[in-house]
Design a protein around this motif. Structure first.
Motif, PDB file in Angstrom:
ATOM      1  N   VAL A  58       2.437 -14.458   3.154  1.00 50.03           N
ATOM      2  CA  VAL A  58       1.733 -13.456   3.869  1.00 50.03           C
ATOM      3  C   VAL A  58       2.428 -12.577   4.347  1.00 50.03           C
ATOM      4  O   VAL A  58       3.733 -12.624   4.701  1.00 50.03           O
ATOM      5  CB  VAL A  58       1.236 -14.318   5.236  1.00 50.03           C
ATOM      6  N   ILE A  59       2.056 -11.332   4.371  1.00 53.12           N
ATOM      7  CA  ILE A  59       2.874 -10.088   4.859  1.00 53.12           C
ATOM      8  C   ILE A  59       1.931  -9.583   5.977  1.00 53.12           C
ATOM      9  O   ILE A  59       0.774  -8.946   6.043  1.00 53.12           O
ATOM     10  CB  ILE A  59       3.113  -9.101   3.635  1.00 53.12           C
ATOM     11  N   GLN A  60       2.371  -9.649   7.261  1.00 54.80           N
ATOM     12  CA  GLN A  60       1.790  -9.256   8.385  1.00 54.80           C
ATOM     13  C   GLN A  60       1.811  -7.738   8.745  1.00 54.80           C
ATOM     14  O   GLN A  60       1.276  -7.419   9.521  1.00 54.80           O
ATOM     15  CB  GLN A  60       2.205 -10.050   9.609  1.00 54.80           C
ATOM     16  N   SER A  61       2.724  -7.018   8.197  1.00 56.11           N
ATOM     17  CA  SER A  61       3.306  -5.780   8.799  1.00 56.11           C
ATOM     18  C   SER A  61       2.803  -4.626   7.841  1.00 56.11           C
ATOM     19  O   SER A  61       3.633  -3.679   7.718  1.00 56.11           O
ATOM     20  CB  SER A  61       4.900  -5.788   9.020  1.00 56.11           C
ATOM     21  N   VAL A  62       1.580  -4.669   7.311  1.00 55.22           N
ATOM     22  CA  VAL A  62       1.044  -3.507   6.426  1.00 55.22           C
ATOM     23  C   VAL A  62       0.435  -2.468   7.442  1.00 55.22           C
ATOM     24  O   VAL A  62      -0.393  -2.724   8.034  1.00 55.22           O
ATOM     25  CB  VAL A  62       0.239  -4.091   5.415  1.00 55.22           C
ATOM     26  N   ASP A  63       1.088  -1.230   7.401  1.00 55.73           N
ATOM     27  CA  ASP A  63       0.601  -0.164   8.405  1.00 55.73           C
ATOM     28  C   ASP A  63       0.412   1.182   7.623  1.00 55.73           C
ATOM     29  O   ASP A  63       0.240   2.298   8.421  1.00 55.73           O
ATOM     30  CB  ASP A  63       1.846  -0.175   9.457  1.00 55.73           C
ATOM     31  N   ARG A  64       0.501   1.240   6.155  1.00 49.16           N
ATOM     32  CA  ARG A  64       0.356   2.570   5.762  1.00 49.16           C
ATOM     33  C   ARG A  64      -0.132   2.160   4.198  1.00 49.16           C
ATOM     34  O   ARG A  64       0.286   1.474   3.441  1.00 49.16           O
ATOM     35  CB  ARG A  64       1.438   3.274   5.629  1.00 49.16           C
ATOM     36  N   PRO A  65      -0.934   3.348   3.661  1.00 50.01           N
ATOM     37  CA  PRO A  65      -1.558   3.407   2.231  1.00 50.01           C
ATOM     38  C   PRO A  65      -0.546   3.185   1.104  1.00 50.01           C
ATOM     39  O   PRO A  65      -0.659   2.227   0.265  1.00 50.01           O
ATOM     40  CB  PRO A  65      -2.345   4.514   1.952  1.00 50.01           C
ATOM     41  N   LYS A  66       0.544   3.683   1.263  1.00 47.73           N
ATOM     42  CA  LYS A  66       1.864   3.726   0.301  1.00 47.73           C
ATOM     43  C   LYS A  66       2.148   2.272   0.245  1.00 47.73           C
ATOM     44  O   LYS A  66       2.668   1.665  -0.845  1.00 47.73           O
ATOM     45  CB  LYS A  66       2.790   4.497   0.831  1.00 47.73           C
ATOM     46  N   LEU A  67       2.338   1.520   1.380  1.00 45.17           N
ATOM     47  CA  LEU A  67       2.847   0.007   1.203  1.00 45.17           C
ATOM     48  C   LEU A  67       1.740  -0.874   0.655  1.00 45.17           C
ATOM     49  O   LEU A  67       1.940  -1.718  -0.041  1.00 45.17           O
ATOM     50  CB  LEU A  67       2.939  -0.385   2.650  1.00 45.17           C
ATOM     51  N   VAL A  68       0.428  -0.584   0.888  1.00 43.70           N
ATOM     52  CA  VAL A  68      -0.585  -1.287   0.375  1.00 43.70           C
ATOM     53  C   VAL A  68      -0.558  -1.141  -1.234  1.00 43.70           C
ATOM     54  O   VAL A  68      -0.599  -2.100  -2.108  1.00 43.70           O
ATOM     55  CB  VAL A  68      -2.089  -0.821   0.598  1.00 43.70           C
ATOM     56  N   ALA A  69      -0.263   0.252  -1.827  1.00 45.25           N
ATOM     57  CA  ALA A  69      -0.085   0.298  -3.134  1.00 45.25           C
ATOM     58  C   ALA A  69       1.125  -0.401  -3.729  1.00 45.25           C
ATOM     59  O   ALA A  69       0.898  -1.055  -4.810  1.00 45.25           O
ATOM     60  CB  ALA A  69      -0.227   1.758  -3.457  1.00 45.25           C
ATOM     61  N   ALA A  70       2.108  -0.194  -3.026  1.00 41.70           N
ATOM     62  CA  ALA A  70       3.381  -0.996  -3.532  1.00 41.70           C
ATOM     63  C   ALA A  70       3.263  -2.499  -3.659  1.00 41.70           C
ATOM     64  O   ALA A  70       3.727  -3.160  -4.397  1.00 41.70           O
ATOM     65  CB  ALA A  70       4.537  -0.265  -2.532  1.00 41.70           C
ATOM     66  N   LEU A  71       2.607  -2.989  -2.693  1.00 41.87           N
ATOM     67  CA  LEU A  71       2.543  -4.415  -2.619  1.00 41.87           C
ATOM     68  C   LEU A  71       1.369  -5.058  -3.643  1.00 41.87           C
ATOM     69  O   LEU A  71       1.658  -5.968  -4.062  1.00 41.87           O
ATOM     70  CB  LEU A  71       1.995  -4.806  -1.228  1.00 41.87           C
ATOM     71  N   ASP A  72       0.564  -4.050  -3.906  1.00 46.38           N
ATOM     72  CA  ASP A  72      -0.362  -4.600  -4.886  1.00 46.38           C
ATOM     73  C   ASP A  72       0.259  -4.490  -6.491  1.00 46.38           C
ATOM     74  O   ASP A  72      -0.135  -5.623  -7.126  1.00 46.38           O
ATOM     75  CB  ASP A  72      -1.676  -3.604  -4.706  1.00 46.38           C
ATOM     76  N   ARG A  73       0.989  -3.321  -6.736  1.00 47.42           N
ATOM     77  CA  ARG A  73       1.810  -3.416  -7.946  1.00 47.42           C
ATOM     78  C   ARG A  73       2.454  -4.466  -8.023  1.00 47.42           C
ATOM     79  O   ARG A  73       3.054  -5.093  -8.951  1.00 47.42           O
ATOM     80  CB  ARG A  73       2.465  -1.922  -7.857  1.00 47.42           C
ATOM     81  N   ALA A  74       3.420  -4.948  -7.048  1.00 52.48           N
ATOM     82  CA  ALA A  74       4.280  -6.007  -7.066  1.00 52.48           C
ATOM     83  C   ALA A  74       3.647  -7.455  -7.165  1.00 52.48           C
ATOM     84  O   ALA A  74       4.132  -8.081  -8.159  1.00 52.48           O
ATOM     85  CB  ALA A  74       5.077  -5.962  -5.652  1.00 52.48           C
TER      86      ALA A  74
END
Length: 239
Positions: A107-123
């Protein structure tokens, strides 16, 4: 003192501290008219060794929280009881760490911006996994930087997570501002969570409350409590 005695002593200390925290949760639930079974206790194990995490697992802890990738990755890899634990990443996260964190965090609890959403989705796609995510909402009213998306942007960010193919939106996370009324802050988080849940019924988690304010979090609908020092004691951060 022998290593065996030290191990037994630390286990006894953790058992006592954990029992005290669990008793606080029961009392808080009684006061709020809630079932303690609705809550998940996350032991925040940052700055503490894998041996402590394994002891907590033996004592029935089933979720831990880490906030530094360079510490958490090796620690999680060294755990004897890894299969018994859900690992939550709770610290602020740089996009260039997404691939590393997805390798070990459930679980990643600290998602706070769209760029991080995109990076995590790719990862997550690269590693063939589906990662659970919470939207971190800023509860600071004075602009202090403790992380989190502005409340006005929380719904849009939640939509982005829900639309990511390899991420699963679970809910929201918040940290009460230093020196502020934790109950008031968590009340705001609860309202934001309700709005997100109306659009995304699967997003029912509210991660709120730490050692000093878990009672206020329970009173305002928290489902996950992040408790560190009350369980593990104090320790100087790694240099």
């Amino acid at each position: 003192m022998s290593a065996l005695d030290a191990h037994a002593g630390r286990r006894a200390e953790l058992e006592q501290r954990l029992g005290a925290v669990r008793a606080r949760i029961v009392r808080a639930c009684d006061a709020a008219g809630r079932d303690p079974g609705e809550l998940t206790l996350i032991a925040v194990t940052k700055f503490f060794p894998a041996s402590d995490v394994d002891l907590l697992a033996e004592l029935g802890v089933r979720a831990i929280g880490e906030n530094r990738d360079q510490e958490a990755g090796p620690k999680v890899g060294a755990l004897t009881h890894r299969a018994d634990l859900t690992v939550h990443f709770i610290g602020q996260l740089q996009t260039n760490k997404a691939h590393s964190v997805v390798r070990y965090a459930d679980v990643i609890q600290s998602v706070d911006r769209p760029k991080l959403v995109a990076a995590l989705d790719r990862a997550a796609a690269d590693q063939g996994v589906r990662c659970s995510v919470l939207v971190q909402v800023s509860l600071d009213t004075d602009g202090a930087g403790r992380g989190g998306v502005h409340p006005r942007g929380a719904g849009e960010l939640a939509d982005a997570v829900a639309g990511a193919e390899h991420l699963e939106l679970r809910g929201v996370m918040g940290v009460a501002p230093l020196g502020a009324d934790a109950g008031e802050a968590f009340g705001r988080l609860q309202k934001i969570a309700g709005g997100i849940r109306a659009a995304h019924p699967e997003a029912g988690w509210i991660s709120a409350g730490m050692s000093g304010d878990l009672e206020a979090a329970v009173a305002h609908g928290a489902t996950h409590l992040r408790v560190g020092s009350a369980i593990l004691g104090s320790r100087e951060p790694h240099r």
